[in-house]
Design a protein around this motif. Structure first.
Motif, mmCIF file in Angstrom:
data_model
loop_
_atom_site.group_PDB
_atom_site.id
_atom_site.type_symbol
_atom_site.label_atom_id
_atom_site.label_comp_id
_atom_site.label_asym_id
_atom_site.label_seq_id
_atom_site.Cartn_x
_atom_site.Cartn_y
_atom_site.Cartn_z
ATOM 1 N N SER A 180 20.436 99.472 -56.136
ATOM 2 C CA SER A 180 19.057 99.031 -55.889
ATOM 3 C C SER A 180 18.138 100.240 -56.049
ATOM 4 O O SER A 180 18.526 101.197 -56.737
ATOM 5 N N ASP A 181 16.936 100.191 -55.446
ATOM 6 C CA ASP A 181 15.898 101.137 -55.884
ATOM 7 C C ASP A 181 15.492 102.225 -54.895
ATOM 8 O O ASP A 181 14.842 103.182 -55.270
ATOM 9 N N SER A 218 15.447 101.923 -48.315
ATOM 10 C CA SER A 218 15.288 100.690 -47.533
ATOM 11 C C SER A 218 16.057 99.535 -48.181
ATOM 12 O O SER A 218 16.702 98.750 -47.480
ATOM 13 N N THR A 219 15.969 99.429 -49.501
ATOM 14 C CA THR A 219 16.672 98.311 -50.145
ATOM 15 C C THR A 219 18.188 98.519 -50.080
ATOM 16 O O THR A 219 18.943 97.545 -49.992
ATOM 17 N N GLU A 241 18.915 96.996 -46.818
ATOM 18 C CA GLU A 241 18.826 95.526 -46.877
ATOM 19 C C GLU A 241 20.099 94.961 -47.503
ATOM 20 O O GLU A 241 20.664 93.973 -47.034
ATOM 21 N N VAL A 242 20.520 95.584 -48.591
ATOM 22 C CA VAL A 242 21.719 95.130 -49.300
ATOM 23 C C VAL A 242 22.939 95.221 -48.374
ATOM 24 O O VAL A 242 23.742 94.291 -48.282
ATOM 25 N N THR A 255 11.133 98.325 -44.898
ATOM 26 C CA THR A 255 11.105 96.904 -45.230
ATOM 27 C C THR A 255 11.517 96.127 -43.975
ATOM 28 O O THR A 255 12.003 96.722 -43.005
ATOM 29 N N HIS A 296 21.670 88.701 -54.807
ATOM 30 C CA HIS A 296 20.657 89.729 -54.563
ATOM 31 C C HIS A 296 20.492 90.541 -55.841
ATOM 32 O O HIS A 296 21.473 90.810 -56.529
ATOM 33 N N HIS A 302 17.307 93.213 -58.157
ATOM 34 C CA HIS A 302 15.930 93.656 -58.360
ATOM 35 C C HIS A 302 15.677 93.814 -59.855
ATOM 36 O O HIS A 302 16.613 94.061 -60.632
ATOM 37 N N THR A 346 17.283 96.919 -61.079
ATOM 38 C CA THR A 346 18.657 97.228 -60.652
ATOM 39 C C THR A 346 19.353 98.103 -61.696
ATOM 40 O O THR A 346 19.398 97.748 -62.869
#
Ligand code: PMP
Length: 434
Positions: free
Chosen positions: A109-110, A113-114, A117-118, A148, A310, A312, A315
């Motif tokens: 992910s990026d 925070s993400t 989340e993941v 987030t 999931h 983005h 990604t």
């Protein structure tokens, strides 16, 4: 006509963590090299916080800049469902070689925070895919995992998020055995924290989706350190109770604590690990959530229902992956890991005179990270000490951003002894003058 970009900034830009009405004008940085930032007005600043903990080998490192440029001319981006590319695969391979054995599956992910989340979504679905509806997450007093909504929820130990409380899901906050050099009470604090964890497991083990921690150093809440012993105790208990252990190594990864990962320094292997910040040596936003094979296997099946839903737009962006691979090459070419113990020794050497300073307490060092608290009537994040010290440091050409009354240094690995000594000189002056 030359444009005053700071004035245009004032009209159109909204900065993070900033009260725009009262904050001083932002400093326009034109370029950066090594550990130095160069401002438009001729000033320069020694970057002793690695630009929010992302930079590793120094700014504008040519190997990484060239790798990004080369990649941009070849493949800048492609969607990552149904497609793959060498930079993503090669980076995943290289990361798995360096991570503790058993962490084998890389989800991109990026940002930090993400990545969190993941990890939370994977942990929750891991249990659901096995018919168990576990939804409790345990976190620690003082933990911060990003901004987030899910990351804020598990960051409730940090108490940064009062405005957003209505959006947050419940988490269980457990005691954290905060420590520093020559702390006579640490064993007792660890025993209390582990007892609390035991009691928690005994009560809720079958409802817990995961236990999440920033291993060895809690960053944003003030470089709050714990000992490897605590993480070992935690891991043994989590494993015995069959609970997933999640490490947030967004800040501690890529050498910060002296070895590749804090997991190595602490000799603990989690089930899921989150990495970001230093992954591209500070060049581009990228993150990974890496899982054990056991976690990954729970997502396999004949139906899409079991898959991890999931993703983005960006990604596994090839430019980010190319930067990350180049950073690993720099680690090798410059023998970076071997240089890190030297940074720790310098920290200890220059902190020595501060140990008995009337205004200093709780001196602590973990690898390349050093911190201490300034004795103050107000402590914590809201302490005015931070703002006063930050302004003083900037006036003296040093980028240091205290977290409340905690002054910390987290320099890029290219730092020289002279540069670090300069930082400590300014710190001592601040302590004496303010
Ligand atoms: N986890 C930790 C430990 C962090 O320090 C941070 C950022 N300071 C994050 C997560 C969130 O990362 P990002 O700012 O890239 O979203």
């Amino acid at each position: 006509m030359t444009i005053d970009w700071v004035q245009v900034d004032r009209q159109h830009v909204w900065h993070p963590f900033t009260q725009e009405k009262t904050a001083p004008l932002p400093v326009e940085i034109r370029s950066a090299q090594g550990a130095w930032l160069y401002a438009q007005d001729g000033r320069r600043f020694l970057d002793l916080v690695s630009s929010w903990w992302v930079n590793l080998h120094g700014h504008a490192h040519p190997t990484i800049a060239e790798a990004i440029a080369k990649q941009a001319h070849t493949l800048e981006q492609v969607m990552f469902a149904g497609f793959t590319h060498q930079p993503a695969v090669e980076l995943a391979y290289e990361l798995v070689q360096r991570l503790p054995a058993g962490l084998t599956r890389v989800f991109y992910s990026d940002n930090g925070s993400t990545a969190i989340e993941v990890a939370l979504k994977i942990a929750l679905q891991y249990w659901r895919n096995q018919g168990q509806h576990r939804k409790r997450f345990a976190v620690f007093d003082g933990s911060y995992h990003g901004d987030t909504v899910g990351a804020m929820s598990v960051g409730q130990g940090s108490q940064f998020f009062t405005h957003y409380q209505a959006l947050l899901f419940h988490v269980d906050v457990l005691p954290y055995p905060l420590t520093w050099d020559n702390d006579p009470h640490i064993e007792q604090k660890e025993a209390v924290a582990l007892q609390a964890f035991d009691a928690y497991l005994q009560r809720y083990a079958h409802e817990i989706a995961g236990v999440l921690i920033e291993p060895l150093v809690q960053g944003a809440s003030g470089m709050r350190m714990c000992r490897p012993q605590f993480l070992q105790g935690l891991s043994q208990r989590a494993k015995a109770a069959g609970v997933l252990l999640l490490f947030d190594e967004v800040m501690t990864g890529f050498g910060r604590t002296g070895q590749w990962f804090a997991s190595h320094t602490a000799k603990v292997t989690p089930d899921i690990i989150c990495l970001s910040k230093g992954i591209t040596a500070g060049f581009l936003p990228l993150s990974v959530t890496v899982c054990s094979e056991q976690v990954y296997q729970a997502f396999l099946g004949e139906s899409f229902d079991r898959a991890f839903v999931h993703g983005h737009s960006f990604t596994a962006n090839p430019l980010g992956c190319a930067a990350a691979i180049a950073s690993l090459q720099v680690f090798k070419a410059e023998n970076t890991l071997a240089k890190l113990p030297q940074i720790e020794r310098w920290h200890r050497q220059y902190l020595e005179p501060l140990l008995h300073h009337a205004k200093v307490e709780q001196v602590r060092v973990c690898g390349t990270i050093a911190a201490f608290n300034v004795k103050a009537s107000e402590t914590g994040y809201a302490s005015s000490v931070g703002e006063r010290f930050k302004a003083f440091f900037m006036k003296h050409g040093v980028l240091l951003r205290p977290l409340g009354n905690t002054v910390y240094l987290l320099p890029p690995y290219c730092i020289t002894e002279e540069e670090l000594a300069l930082g400590y000189q300014v710190i001592e002056k601040a302590l004496n003058d303010l």
